[in-house]
Motif scaffolding. Structure first.
Motif: not given
Length: 317
Positions: A300-316
């Motif tokens: 029960q580790l939401p890793i995909a969500m964390a990766i998607a959030e990092l990619l979505e935010n980019g360098l912001t």
């Protein structure tokens, strides 16, 4: 394609990348998925020009195209190696030009967040560099010998229980079927002159009660204790017989992990530790592009969500 796409470089069948793509789709983030090694140049067109900020132009794969100056992030997941079409010198030249041309442009995109940069991943895949860095940042590291000298290997394995590990987890087959070379106990009498044929990694065996995999995405930690049947040295050989438990990552381990990632310039790492009865964590390795998808459900580790959030935010952020 709309502005600020995320490029996902991975092989054709990659269910781990599919999880991240699903999360990005929910966020309506534009995506261009491709496999540089196999799509280029047959199914892809690159037109990149220098400008004051680095590179602009377009990468087109199939019917989709991305503005290279607008890429917000590149997820370097598990792309295939650039193909060598035959054994001729022309084919070797073409393969190297593709790798340095397309690969070079993808590694020099302006204002792009890399998860992680391909060159950083390549550097971090060398276990000798990992072990030296792990010692430097404060991890407990088992005594390790890398040698092609049988006498040195015998002497090392005589002083403590020892395991052998491959230095590279490459593809391997037994009777035509994919197989893994797992960490395995080795006795001094088993060591032969064949050790001379290549470098071998021998390591003191940790008297463990469990293992832990820590997946780090940016500065977020996802930690699972892995318990294998008694006597199993390498839990990866026993996937069907493992149990998982979500556990916290000790602060001192987190701090050492962040120092480790910083030294290699990584934004992701899958760290493996052996844990002893007194809860001492011993560093084994870091896979800079390691697997994690099965832990989503198992622990029960939401890793995909964390990766998607990092990619979505980019360098912001």
């Amino acid at each position: 394609m709309h502005e600020y796409p995320v490029l996902i470089a991975t092989e054709f069948e990659d269910p781990t990348a599919d999880l991240v793509i699903g999360e990005l789709n929910k966020r309506k983030v534009p995506i261009l998925r491709f496999d540089p090694g196999t799509d280029f140049p047959a199914n892809a067109v690159l037109a990149a020009s220098t400008n004051s900020g680095g590179w602009d132009g377009r990468l087109t794969v199939g019917g989709r195209s991305a503005d290279l100056s607008q890429v917000r992030a590149l997820y370097h997941r598990r792309p295939s190696s650039y193909l060598l079409r035959d054994d001729g010198q022309v084919a070797r030249f073409v393969m190297q030009e593709n790798r340095r041309g397309l690969g070079g442009v993808l590694g020099a995109l302006p204002n792009c967040l890399y998860l992680s940069h391909p060159q950083a991943i390549a550097r971090a895949e060398y276990k000798p560099a990992q072990l030296a860095t792990a010692n430097r940042v404060g991890f407990r590291v088992p005594a390790t010998l890398i040698t092609n000298d049988p006498a040195e290997a015998v002497a090392f394995s005589t002083t403590q229980p020892t395991v052998y590990k491959p230095l590279h987890a490459g593809s391997y087959e037994v009777d035509g079927e994919p197989a893994g070379i797992w960490a395995s106990p080795v006795d001094p009498e088993e060591i032969t002159e064949s050790v001379k044929e290549c470098a071998h990694l021998f390591q003191a065996q940790v008297s463990k009660t469990s293992d832990v995999r820590v997946v780090v995405v940016g500065s977020r930690f996802f930690c699972a204790r892995i318990t294998a049947p008694p006597g199993v040295v390498d839990w990866r050989s026993q996937y069907r017989n493992l149990s998982y438990e979500k556990v916290p990552c000790p602060v001192e381990i987190q701090q050492a992990i962040l120092r480790f990632l910083s030294e290699f310039g990584l934004r992701f790492g899958a760290f493996d530790f052996s844990v002893t009865a007194d809860e001492a964590w011993w560093f084994l390795e870091c896979n800079p592009n390691g697997q994690w998808a099965w832990l989503e459900e198992a622990a029960q580790l939401p890793i995909a969500m964390a990766i998607a959030e990092l990619l979505e935010n980019g360098l912001t952020k």
